[in-house]
Enzyme design. Structure first.
Site, PDB file in Angstrom:
ATOM      1  N   HIS A 153      -7.655  -0.833   0.057  1.00 27.77           N
ATOM      2  CA  HIS A 153      -7.513  -0.568  -1.377  1.00 27.77           C
ATOM      3  C   HIS A 153      -7.872  -1.797  -2.199  1.00 27.77           C
ATOM      4  O   HIS A 153      -8.068  -2.897  -1.680  1.00 27.77           O
ATOM      5  CB  HIS A 153      -6.092  -0.093  -1.703  1.00 27.77           C
ATOM      6  CG  HIS A 153      -5.010  -1.092  -1.352  1.00 27.77           C
ATOM      7  ND1 HIS A 153      -4.670  -2.153  -2.159  1.00 27.77           N
ATOM      8  CD2 HIS A 153      -4.173  -1.159  -0.274  1.00 27.77           C
ATOM      9  CE1 HIS A 153      -3.691  -2.834  -1.616  1.00 27.77           C
ATOM     10  NE2 HIS A 153      -3.371  -2.256  -0.454  1.00 27.77           N
ATOM     11  N   CYS A 205      -1.527  -3.713   4.781  1.00 30.24           N
ATOM     12  CA  CYS A 205      -2.716  -3.028   4.273  1.00 30.24           C
ATOM     13  C   CYS A 205      -3.836  -4.025   4.017  1.00 30.24           C
ATOM     14  O   CYS A 205      -3.629  -5.235   3.968  1.00 30.24           O
ATOM     15  CB  CYS A 205      -2.387  -2.257   2.997  1.00 30.24           C
ATOM     16  SG  CYS A 205      -1.463  -0.740   3.279  1.00 30.24           S
TER      17      CYS A 205
END
Length: 395
Positions: A299, A318
């Site tokens: 992301h 992440c």
């Protein structure tokens, strides 16, 4: 003896005897190498031994493939002993080349499906090696065919300058053997130690992005997922671990500031926190939709300044990418979304998911030895200290 009676029984015996022979395991009559008349002879077994003795140049140990036992079998001049030992050495070596020496249960936080080489396939390959005499060619076909693997082998053959460099090469060659031989026509690779994401199409690199990965205390796993879409202006459903670590304290002690940052929350079944879409969202304004049980995603991030750092092991697991809309544009180009449309949706602050025309596999890997276009090998740091433990499994 009644010869006539015995003659009448011959057809029945001709049917029954092969069945009995197969049950008893008679090599010449049962299934296997004997039914084709193919056996390991001195020439093919010697070729196999030569390949095993050179296995160190692929980061493998000759002793693991019973090199001494095969050498002794050759010297014994016992055909059965030679055939049995060569078959066993070939089986072990073929398995390691095809899927790696370190078995899946010993690979740490590794969640990419393992390559398998079942016994019938091993037997088929062995027959091909014996029939053609091209033992090395058959075995080479099982190893990774990517040019990077060949470059790493060549570098190991030259002789690394120190033990640490050798450890990086051994570990990286092994991790290459873990990967699927066909990664797809279009796929993404995130290399954790290199802090780099690449998009490949038809075997050619078409995009490269800096990434931020998990801290050593919250490491990014090695895993496979399929990107099925791009989410613009995502909301962030804050994981319970991050609520405990920081966001929960913000909500309880400074609720006005939490609302200013876009957080909303409920206490149903414990504190649950969501951050709405916008430039300040911790996921940024783009997230790849890549469902996986680890809840690790690629992301955007509002903290763009972090990409200037050399060591970017900074996240909770992440992966944050720079130039997220460039990546989205390439992925969505095949469904007709250009940069103007992407920018318009982002400006609207409305959460929008755009499906890809076909899923794009993503492989998150850990390679510290990276072949370069000029033929040299670059060495990344080992942020999670994984190479030493992996290399030690070859000692």
């Amino acid at each position: 003896m009644n010869i006539a009676g015995a003659t009448k029984r011959l057809p029945a015996l001709a049917v029954i005897f092969p069945v009995l022979a197969a049950l008893l395991g008679t090599p010449a009559l049962a299934g296997g190498r004997g039914d084709d008349g193919e056996r390991w002879d001195t020439a093919t077994a010697s070729s196999l031994l030569s390949y095993i003795e050179d296995a160190g140049n692929q980061g493998l140990r000759p002793a693991d493939y019973e090199a001494d036992a095969l050498r002794a079998a050759l010297q014994s001049q016992d055909p059965q002993r030679l055939d049995d030992q060569a078959a066993e050495s070939f089986r072990i070596l073929a398995s390691d080349l095809a899927g790696g020496h370190v078995r899946p249960g010993s690979r740490g936080r590794y969640f990419i499906p393992a390559n398998t080489l079942d016994p019938p396939r091993v037997e088929q390959l062995a027959r091909e090696a014996m029939r053609t005499g091209q033992v090395g060619t058959v075995l080479d076909s099982l190893a990774p065919q990517d040019p990077a693997y060949a470059a790493l082998k060549q570098e190991l053959r030259r002789g690394p300058s120190n033990k640490q460099t050798r450890g990086h090469l051994l570990a990286t060659l092994e991790r290459w053997r873990w990967l699927p031989r066909d990664m797809g026509q279009r796929y993404l690779v995130v290399n954790i130690p290199e802090y780099r994401l690449r998009l490949y199409e038809g075997g050619r690199e078409v995009a490269s992005h800096r990434v931020i990965v998990g801290k050593p205390s919250t490491p990014t796993a090695q895993f496979h997922a399929d990107v099925t879409g791009v989410i613009l202006n995502p909301s962030w459903y804050v994981p319970s671990s991050i609520i405990r670590e920081s966001v929960g304290s913000l909500v309880r002690n400074r609720p006005a500031e939490a609302r200013r940052r876009g957080y909303t929350w409920t206490y149903a079944g414990g504190l649950r926190v969501t951050q709405g879409p916008g430039p300040g969202n911790s996921l940024g304004q783009m997230r790849l939709d890549m469902p996986n049980p680890l809840s690790m995603f690629i992301h955007d991030t509002p903290s763009k300044e972090l990409f200037a750092r050399e060591d970017r092991a900074l996240s909770h697991g992440c992966m944050r990418t720079d130039k997220p809309f460039d990546l989205a544009q390439i992925l969505l180009g095949k469904v007709g979304w250009d940069r103007a449309w992407i920018d318009a949706v982002v400006a609207s602050r409305q959460t929008t998911r755009v499906a890809l025309d076909m899923p794009v596999p993503v492989y998150v890997v850990y390679m510290t030895a990276i072949p370069q276009p000029d033929g040299t090998i670059a060495y990344a740091k080992d942020p999670y200290k994984l190479d030493g433990s992996l290399a030690s499994q070859f000692d």
